[in-house]
Design an enzyme around this catalytic site. Structure first.
Site, PDB file in Angstrom:
ATOM      1  CB  CYS A  60      21.789  -9.181  20.748  1.00  0.00           C
ATOM      2  SG  CYS A  60      20.151  -8.740  21.389  1.00  0.00           S
ATOM      3  CG  HIS A  76      20.650 -14.090  20.556  1.00  0.00           C
ATOM      4  ND1 HIS A  76      21.827 -13.692  21.147  1.00  0.00           N
ATOM      5  CD2 HIS A  76      19.724 -13.167  20.926  1.00  0.00           C
ATOM      6  CE1 HIS A  76      21.618 -12.589  21.844  1.00  0.00           C
ATOM      7  NE2 HIS A  76      20.351 -12.248  21.714  1.00  0.00           N
TER       8      HIS A  76
END
Length: 507
Positions: A330, A439
C-alpha cells in the site's frame, strides 16, 4: 432485544479490546449469538468488509472471536489520524471527510442517530452485545458530549466493567480516581472492577483489593494475568512495535513509519518458527535483514520525507544494492515508485520524488479505493519466485492510483469483489523489489511460507524443515486460550449475573 455489557478502561491501552474479545469468545462458546460494538474507534489499523466498507480492526478481531463475520455496524465511526490535530472521519464505512479535532468535537453529536441505528440493528439480531469504550470515561473536559464511554453505556442501557492496567503502575489510583470523577448515576452503572495485566502472587494484592472495594463500593470481579496472546492489535500502542527483538535464521525488518497503518499484515510472519520480524525506526536498528518491509501509512508523502530525513531511505537503497529483498504494501508500495503527485491536496499537496526502485508513478485521487479482492499471484521473478501462481485474498484501501511506465511483472491478477472487475496489481523486479496494494497478502500460509522459503534459500537454509501451520486455525487456538484464561481469573458467575440484571435504567 439483546442483553449488553460494556468494558471501559481507566486509560488507553488498559486492555479493553482483548477483554471484550475474550468475553465474546466465552459467550460464543456458551452457545449465545454475540456481537462486539464500539461506537467510535480511533486507529490506523482498518479493515474492508465484504460490502466494501471500512471499519476498525479491533472489532474485526472481536467478531472473529465471536464466530461471526465482521459488519460495519460493529464500528459505525472510525477516526484515522492524518496528523496531530485532525483525522479522516469514516461513518458507516464511508469517508465523511477530514476534520480538525475541534471541528469534529463540535460535529460529532450529529452522528448519534448513526450510532443508535447501528447498535439497535445489532441488538435486534444477537443475544448479547459486548461493548467497548475508548480511552477513559473520566475525561472531564469531554464527558458532556461523550458518545463512546458512559454516553454509549446509557444509550445501550449497559452495565459496565471498569479495567485498570496494573502493569503500568498505580492501578488503585487509576480505578479509585476514575470512579470518583464520574457522576453518581455513572458510578452506579459500574458493576465490577477488573485489575488487568497482573504479574506475580495475587495474595500480595489481596489487601489492596479489599481496600479498593471499600473505597469504591464496587466488587473486583477479576485479576487478569499478563497474557501473551497472539491476536491482532488495534493501533500503534501495540507492544509488538516496541523494541527490536532477537534476530532469527530468517530476519525481516519492518520500517516503523510514524503513521504506520495495518501492521497486522505481518502477523503471520511473526508467528513462524525461525523467523524474526523487527519493527525499526532508525538506521542503527536496521542491521542486515534478509527482507525490508515498507508497510501501509495514513500519509505516504509525509512518512517518505521522514524516511529520507532520518537516513533510512539511503540505508534501504544500500541494502538493495547488497541484495536485500525490498517489499512494499500500500503506502510502502507507493514509496517504491519514481514519483508521488498530490494535485488535490489529499495528503501534503505538490509532488515528491519516490525511492525509485519500481518504474511507477502515483497520483493521489479524491476518492478512496475500498474493496476486497481475490485471485492469484503472477509469475514472480527474483528470490521470491516461489510465490508464482498462488491463491491470494485480501483488501485494498488507498487514495492513490499507481501507473507503471515500463513493462513489469504484476504481483497479482485479481477480481474485485465489489465491482466484479478483473485487474492486475502491483509489480516485481528481478533484482528483488516487490510491491502490492493488497492488505492481507501474506495471510495465506502458502504465501507466507513461500516468502520465507525464498529468503532462506537465498542464504543456503532449508525452511521446509520448519513445522507447517494453518494461520486461521492458529488464530482460533489463540481465541480459545484467551477465553480459558479469562474463565480462570474472571468470576463468570458474577459477570453473567451482571449481564442478566442489567442496570436500573427505566424503559
Amino acid at each position: 432485544m439483546s442483553k449488553s455489557i460494556m468494558i471501559q478502561g481507566t486509560m488507553s491501552n488498559a486492555g479493553k479490546s482483548l477483554l471484550a474479545a475474550g468475553l465474546c469468545r466465552i459467550f460464543h462458546q456458551d452457545g449465545y449469538k454475540v456481537a462486539p460494538f464500539k461506537s467510535q474507534n480511533m486507529a490506523l489499523n482498518s479493515f474492508i468488509t465484504e460490502e466494501g466498507l471500512e471499519m476498525g480492526r479491533a472489532q474485526v478481531m472481536q467478531a472473529e472471536a465471536a464466530g461471526i463475520r465482521p459488519h460495519v455496524y460493529m464500528n459505525p465511526i472510525l477516526l484515522k489520524p492524518t496528523n496531530d490535530m485532525g483525522s479522516q472521519v469514516i461513518v458507516n464505512g464511508e469517508v465523511l471527510g477530514n476534520m480538525s479535532a475541534r471541528d469534529y468535537f463540535t460535529y460529532k453529536k450529529k452522528l448519534i442517530p448513526d450510532i443508535k441505528k447501528a447498535y439497535e440493528t445489532l441488538a435486534s439480531e444477537y443475544d448479547i452485545i459486548v461493548l467497548e469504550g475508548a480511552g477513559s470515561p473520566a475525561e472531564i473536559n469531554l464527558k458532556a458530549d461523550d458518545l463512546v464511554n458512559m454516553g454509549m453505556a446509557k444509550l445501550a442501557k449497559a452495565p459496565v466493567l471498569l479495567a485498570g492496567d496494573i502493569d503500568r503502575g498505580g492501578v488503585f489510583a487509576q480505578l479509585v480516581g476514575t470512579v470518583s470523577l464520574l457522576e453518581p448515576d455513572e458510578q452506579a452503572r459500574i458493576k465490577g472492577l477488573i485489575i488487568n495485566k497482573f504479574r506475580g502472587d495475587k495474595t500480595i494484592l489481596d489487601p489492596g483489593i479489599r481496600m479498593l472495594e471499600e473505597r469504591t463500593g464496587i466488587p473486583v470481579v477479576g485479576v487478569i494475568p499478563y497474557m501473551q496472546i497472539d491476536v491482532e492489535d488495534e493501533d500503534s500502542l501495540s507492544e509488538r512495535l516496541v523494541g527490536n527483538g532477537a534476530v532469527e535464521a530468517v530476519d525481516i525488518a519492518v520500517i516503523r513509519l510514524p503513521r504506520i497503518a495495518n501492521f497486522t499484515d505481518f502477523n503471520i510472519l511473526e508467528s513462524l518458527s525461525g523467523v524474526s520480524v523487527r519493527y525499526v525506526k532508525s538506521v542503527d536498528e536496521l542491521k542486515n535483514p534478509d527482507m525490508i518491509l515498507l508497510p501501509g501509512t495514513k500519509n505516504t508523502m509525509r512518512d517518505l520525507l521522514w524516511l529520507r530525513q532520518n537516513g533510512l531511505e539511503a540505508a534501504i537503497l544500500k541494502a538493495h544494492q547488497a541484495g536485500t529483498v525490498i517489499f512494499g504494501i500500500c503506502g510502502g508500495f507507493q514509496m517504491l515508485g519514481r514519483s508521488l503527485s498530490d494535485p488535490l491536496g489529499v495528503e501534503e499537496g505538490g509532488e515528491l520524488r519516490g525511492i525509485g526502485l519500481l518504474p511507477m508513478d502515483t497520483v493521489f485521487a479524491g476518492e478512496k479505493t475500498r474493496t476486497r479482492v481475490s485471485g492469484r499471484t503472477g509469475e514472480m521473478p527474483g528470490p521470491l519466485s516461489g510465490l508464482s501462481g498462488l491463491s491470494v485474498e485480501g483488501y485494498e484501501i488507498h487514495m492513490g492510483v499507481s501507473t507503471f511506465s515500463e513493462e513489469r511483472h504484476p504481483m497479482t491478477e485479481l477480481i474485485d469483489a465489489v465491482t466484479g472487475e478483473r485487474k492486475t496489481d502491483g509489480g516485481a523486479q528481478e533484482e528483488g523489489v516487490y510491491g502490492t496494494y493488497v492488505h492481507g497478502f501474506f495471510d495465506r500460509q502458502e504465501i507466507a511460507h513461500a516468502v520465507v522459503r525464498g529468503l532462506a534459500a537465498k542464504k543456503g537454509l532449508d525452511f521446509d524443515a520448519a513445522p507447517q501451520m494453518d494461520y486461521q486455525e492458529y488464530k482460533e487456538t489463540q481465541y480459545d486460550i484467551l477465553a480459558d484464561t479469562l474463565r480462570r481469573h474472571l468470576d463468570m458467575d458474577v459477570v453473567y449475573r451482571i449481564l442478566e440484571e442489567g442496570t436500573d435504567d427505566e424503559d
